[in-house]
Scaffold this active site. Structure first.
Site, PDB file in Angstrom:
ATOM      1  N   GLY A   1       0.679  -1.379   0.100  1.00  0.00           N
ATOM      2  CA  GLY A   1      -0.069  -0.039  -0.060  1.00  0.00           C
ATOM      3  C   GLY A   1       0.897   1.141   0.035  1.00  0.00           C
ATOM      4  O   GLY A   1       2.006   1.222  -0.640  1.00  0.00           O
TER       5      GLY A   1
ATOM      6  N   GLY B   1       2.657   2.794   2.084  1.00  0.00           N
ATOM      7  CA  GLY B   1       3.979   2.978   2.631  1.00  0.00           C
ATOM      8  C   GLY B   1       4.950   2.004   1.785  1.00  0.00           C
ATOM      9  O   GLY B   1       6.274   2.372   1.468  1.00  0.00           O
TER      10      GLY B   1
ATOM     11  N   THR C   1      -4.747  -2.293  -1.150  1.00  0.00           N
ATOM     12  CA  THR C   1      -5.470  -1.600  -0.027  1.00  0.00           C
ATOM     13  C   THR C   1      -6.727  -1.856   0.043  1.00  0.00           C
ATOM     14  O   THR C   1      -7.409  -1.978  -1.037  1.00  0.00           O
ATOM     15  CB  THR C   1      -5.154  -0.147  -0.259  1.00  0.00           C
ATOM     16  OG1 THR C   1      -6.504   0.666   0.656  1.00  0.00           O
ATOM     17  CG2 THR C   1      -5.475   0.489  -1.649  1.00  0.00           C
TER      18      THR C   1
ATOM     19  N   ASP D   1      -8.979  -0.126   1.581  1.00  0.00           N
ATOM     20  CA  ASP D   1      -9.602   1.218   1.595  1.00  0.00           C
ATOM     21  C   ASP D   1      -9.763   1.808   0.176  1.00  0.00           C
ATOM     22  O   ASP D   1     -10.723   2.585   0.083  1.00  0.00           O
ATOM     23  CB  ASP D   1      -8.749   2.176   2.370  1.00  0.00           C
ATOM     24  CG  ASP D   1      -8.617   1.741   3.764  1.00  0.00           C
ATOM     25  OD1 ASP D   1      -9.378   0.897   4.310  1.00  0.00           O
ATOM     26  OD2 ASP D   1      -7.703   2.479   4.562  1.00  0.00           O
TER      27      ASP D   1
ATOM     28  N   GLY E   1     -11.550   2.811   6.655  1.00  0.00           N
ATOM     29  CA  GLY E   1     -11.469   4.031   6.153  1.00  0.00           C
ATOM     30  C   GLY E   1     -10.737   5.211   6.802  1.00  0.00           C
ATOM     31  O   GLY E   1     -11.589   6.072   7.360  1.00  0.00           O
ATOM     32  N   ARG E   2      -9.398   5.073   6.706  1.00  0.00           N
ATOM     33  CA  ARG E   2      -9.040   6.127   7.658  1.00  0.00           C
ATOM     34  C   ARG E   2      -9.057   7.618   7.002  1.00  0.00           C
ATOM     35  O   ARG E   2      -9.226   8.501   7.602  1.00  0.00           O
ATOM     36  CB  ARG E   2      -7.411   5.847   7.898  1.00  0.00           C
ATOM     37  CG  ARG E   2      -6.826   6.303   9.096  1.00  0.00           C
ATOM     38  CD  ARG E   2      -5.674   5.421   9.575  1.00  0.00           C
ATOM     39  NE  ARG E   2      -5.944   4.418  10.170  1.00  0.00           N
ATOM     40  CZ  ARG E   2      -4.877   3.808  11.065  1.00  0.00           C
ATOM     41  NH1 ARG E   2      -3.726   3.961  10.737  1.00  0.00           N
ATOM     42  NH2 ARG E   2      -5.132   2.674  11.702  1.00  0.00           N
TER      43      ARG E   2
ATOM     44  N   ARG F   1     -26.890   2.060  19.334  1.00  0.00           N
ATOM     45  CA  ARG F   1     -25.958   0.943  19.822  1.00  0.00           C
ATOM     46  C   ARG F   1     -24.792   1.264  18.779  1.00  0.00           C
ATOM     47  O   ARG F   1     -25.227   1.644  17.741  1.00  0.00           O
ATOM     48  CB  ARG F   1     -26.373  -0.314  19.807  1.00  0.00           C
ATOM     49  CG  ARG F   1     -27.270  -0.681  20.830  1.00  0.00           C
ATOM     50  CD  ARG F   1     -26.584  -1.196  22.102  1.00  0.00           C
ATOM     51  NE  ARG F   1     -27.604  -1.711  23.029  1.00  0.00           N
ATOM     52  CZ  ARG F   1     -28.358  -0.721  23.938  1.00  0.00           C
ATOM     53  NH1 ARG F   1     -28.178   0.557  23.723  1.00  0.00           N
ATOM     54  NH2 ARG F   1     -29.037  -1.263  24.750  1.00  0.00           N
TER      55      ARG F   1
ATOM     56  N   ILE G   1     -11.970  -7.697  11.429  1.00  0.00           N
ATOM     57  CA  ILE G   1     -12.386  -8.753  10.355  1.00  0.00           C
ATOM     58  C   ILE G   1     -12.632  -8.261   9.049  1.00  0.00           C
ATOM     59  O   ILE G   1     -12.640  -9.345   8.064  1.00  0.00           O
ATOM     60  CB  ILE G   1     -13.831  -9.320  10.855  1.00  0.00           C
ATOM     61  CG1 ILE G   1     -14.810  -8.326  10.977  1.00  0.00           C
ATOM     62  CG2 ILE G   1     -13.758 -10.072  12.169  1.00  0.00           C
ATOM     63  CD1 ILE G   1     -16.167  -8.869  11.244  1.00  0.00           C
TER      64      ILE G   1
END
EC number: 2.7.1.11
Lengths: 345, 345, 345, 345
Positions: free
Chosen positions: A101, A103, A124, A126, A169-170, A269, A276
């Protein structure tokens, strides 16, 4: 001709499918394949083994990577580049296929600029790497998140609850957007759009007033939320970040759930999907994409297309500049926010 | 403004997702939505009902179509076109959204040429419609076929058998190619390449000689096979076709299995997937695609893009000429046969 | 003869299958079925509707409950019992089929003792109700948890990590034990055995020393952990409990992960499965069990077996005393801890 | 002490889980484990290898058997018994754990009577072995068949068709009964009850008359059908049997579909599930059962319980006489036919 392959960064369904495809294609090109253990680390430490059709048999559908992975970056190791160069020479490595990815591909780009023969394969879950329409692992992550949302739906409905589901999803909201649309979410919150929780709460109250007594909110872990009503700025509260300033698992999800419950009075909630989403058996879609990437990467070595990576454009696999991958984040286009018929933060 | 929607042809996972998306988007455009029952038949027989957000709630992930479907073609009904026109007028229908495959879209194209306001949504699990990169339902079919192949693999290996798995694909080999690659098949036979069973048998014997004592052969139902060794021409034997000259379920699979067993002497079994490939819960991928198609189709009506259909190009939804869909079959490109590292016919 | 049915307590896959079976069987007995909304609340507030073969069509495989559910306990409502009795009389209800867990069945037992005609159907994903070998929903929960553990496995292995997976089980370790065995966990921690994290850490270090550089730890949410090495008593630290003294979602999982990382120095992550374990499509196993329970419950009403509940004994459905269900917790028998070949706390 | 293990007969999900459990438990007993290749054949031909914790790592969830399997019966080989005895002596085998179905366990029973130390583990996806409530593999087969029926349902409904789904079950109807109930079939046909297709057709016509315009018929492959209306006897027509008089794949399903279409005039299709029911990843339920069987079998060797097999009784694993397994077929009890609320034959 000896060609090395490595996998770097986080786990991603489809890594083994890429490795298998590379090795099988290598036979046709007459390459001898060397597997580096645990990413760049295997190169620095001479930790590798021979990859053959036999040692890569039966791995197509398996999660993980038979090569192991790590986040070791040669440019953060003392004399790292020099060590890499010497290892390449010492082992007679003609070229390196780097599957990874942000890095891994950043390091690969710099090494390529330093004269090493490197080919990249973007990885990735993401889907935020630039230069390719999609990456393997993303469809699997979306599938897992959608299954989870399907399950949460029945509980939310039976209990007349709001359920907030935090997905990966940073930096971008691809997983949240796709899984949210596929799962029929009522609200989707993504890093691309700072979330105004006052508006989210109002939307849920409108739903309730019209008889829809439950709601599903999907939120990407890196979403910025305006946590208190009188904040002028979009701020993620401190609890949602770890010491390094990165989103903490469950951080944003919990804040969003608390805020919704406070503002609407509806029982709310949170469900945090976490790890996972990034392991296990890849979907058929991801196995095909990973296989095509692996074949293409091997062909790129044969054609001498170094400093480039395999990429998906439309339904074609093409070669693009390695630097493109990490040049900028690939964000979810606005079209999705307009057409999704879902409330986006 | 009243807009009618119909689903025609065979079942396909994602139909309900399209209908739901159309209806929800219609609210924003202020359209009143009318659902026609059982395809064009519902129009001819005034069999329809009102579609609202409520009547389309909870159907996103359900297989089948709440509208019902049929293969009724107005152009094969006496005065069919006239009847359609009168029904459109009588019911005050501004435009029709026709969701269907080759048959439905052909009729839609002709009606459009006759002046009716029609918008199409392409539907085929086979992925053989032209003008769009992919259609919903295809990913689900591939997923089901891949799951099956995964299961057959363990049996083939334990028993040292050849297993032939017949999948859908009357005219093209998309499902066979994708599921074959994803499932790690050893041989894939597709309508695009007439199959030489002598060569297939030799390939399996070579595998066996090198210690791989089992093989998985994936064959699309419409593949032409050279059934006897001395045939000059590629011929599908009579047993594989029904009276109408169409592939019979299990026809090709059985022939391929018999031939392989005869030629290699290896125990060979056939598995015919059949109808399970075209029903039930759509994958997350197909739900997203179906939803985007539905939204776009509704927008096309709003923009007056009649005589066109929604299509996927790269990762964009665009409008293309309706006639394009059925102009020619969308075949699997040669790239796949080259790179798949699998023996193709 | 009018028979009412209600579902109480938390969501559980298979509730709709029970309802459907009750209603279909009722036709054969000539009962008129009344569905009470949101558990006992529907009885107290006269909120109910008629259940027919048509209104229960297509729900067999759907998660949730078409009746809705709540935790309202008539014995905690002022004059609750009196109100229940009056509602039963007012609506001409001959008998009530109460589908629920500990809370619902306790109330049912007391009402039965007060002279109401009640039949029970045990419901718990935790499988901790006494008097029946298994309950529907448990197999689904185990399946979901096992799928998750399978996925975590590949990530743990690729990254050489310890992953702690917290599953449901407030009082007993059935889900942890079954999913842990099915998923090949290395350590399983359950409420039946207070967990000594020093020993857990030593076990993981032994694994590592023998070349197994990753570990999967499954922990039930209600497990008592000895969090610091010099504690004399088995104590769950305060962070793991909410204000009401119940396990907090992710509480134990986080503590176990922190402790393992501190004691071993190995990178450790936690995954909290939470609500996805209790919703959505039931497994085939649970649909069959739920259907059999529903049929039997209806037959119990016909036979006048009030104050009893349907139960599974071996592979037979039998009637047992309602009070039995909540008399004591059904704990995991010691046999499992001995034979599982897994390190139990 | 050297203990040999073999797997015989057809593939069955969970075989590897048994092998893994046996090997891990063997370590605790200090046994040295020897794996025989391809069932009894491996013993006759001295084809075996050492089984260790390492060689059985990661196989818990994998379909197939790492030992391979065959249908070789020593009692049908010339001097077979003598050869077996000599092989046992030559290799210093203390005891044999035989994992298999009717054929394997029959041979095991006779060998045991001839003085060999044998322990059995029952294996059948059909669940027709006597002496045990359930066998591993059955739940997986039911799950696969139920998934298929779920998918066929949506197609049947959309097209207003009858769909006949043929499932495994040569002698008994366990899979048909469980998958039929779980999938909400309208008719279930099993070997236990000869099928009267006239009545089946009438039932489907009644459904249609009441507005349910589609039907799902599940039929076990070994069901006897009365194919023509004026037959006095229940006869399976010749087309449904192969030369050896065994049910032919798809034989009964096709006949049932033809008959229904002829008698009702409703469009009817057949789906034959075949081999996909017996391979691949076992369900969580089957992994637990298989693991418990494996552990118990190893303990039986340690305790000297020869001539016996592991069996499930209620939720306990017990030892029963080997001869019991094949004494008679374990048929589906009548209770199921009464309560299933489904039309049986």
């Amino acid at each position: 001709m000896k060609v090395a392959v490595l996998t770097g960064g986080g786990d991603c369904p489809g890594l083994n499918a890429v490795i298998r495809a590379v090795v099988r294609r290598a036979t046709e090109h007459g390459f001898e394949m060397m597997g580096l253990r645990d990413g760049w680390k295997g190169l620095l430490e001479d930790n590798h083994f021979r990859l053959t059709r036999e040692t890569t048999s039966g791995i197509l559908h398996r999660g993980g990577t038979i090569l192991g992975t790590s986040r070791v970056n040669p440019f953060k190791v003392e004399n790292g580049l020099e060590k890499v160069k010497r290892a390449v020479e010492r082992n007679g490595i003609h070229a390196i296929i780097a599957i990874g990815g942000e890095g891994t591909l950043s390091a690969a780009t710099r090494m390529s600029q330093e004269g090493l023969r490197i080919v990249g394969v973007p990885k990735t879950i993401d889907n935020d790497l630039n230069g390719t329409d999609f990456t393997f692992g993303f469809d699997t992550a979306v599938t897992i998140a959608t299954d989870a949302i399907d399950r949460l739906h029945s509980t939310a409905e039976s209990h007349k609850r709001v359920i907030v589901c935090e997905v990966m999803g940073r930096h971008v909201g691809w997983i949240a957007t796709y899984a949210g649309i596929a799962g029929g979410a009522d609200v989707i919150l993504v890093p691309e759009i700072p979330a105004d929780l006052k508006k989210v709460a109002e939307h849920i109250q409108r739903r309730n007033a019209s008889g829809r007594t439950f709601s599903i909110v999907v939120v990407a872990e890196g979403t910025l939320v305006k946590a208190s009503p009188d904040q002028d700025e979009h701020l993620i509260t401190s609890g949602a970040l770890d010491e390094a300033g990165r989103p903490r698992l469950g951080g944003v999800g919990s804040i969003v759930a608390q805020q919704i419950e406070q503002r609407t009075g509806f029982e709310t909630r949170v469900s945090v999907l976490g790890h996972i989403q990034r392991g296990g058996v890849p979907t058929a879609h991801d196995r095909v994409l990973a296989t095509r990437f692996g074949v293409h990467a091997c062909d790129m070595v044969a054609r001498g297309e170094f400093g480039q990576m395999a990429a998906l454009r439309g339904n074609d696999i093409v070669s693009v500049d390695l630097a493109l991958a990490t040049k900028e984040l690939k964000r979810v286009p606005e079209e999705f926010f307009k057409v999704a018929q879902v409330f986006f933060g």
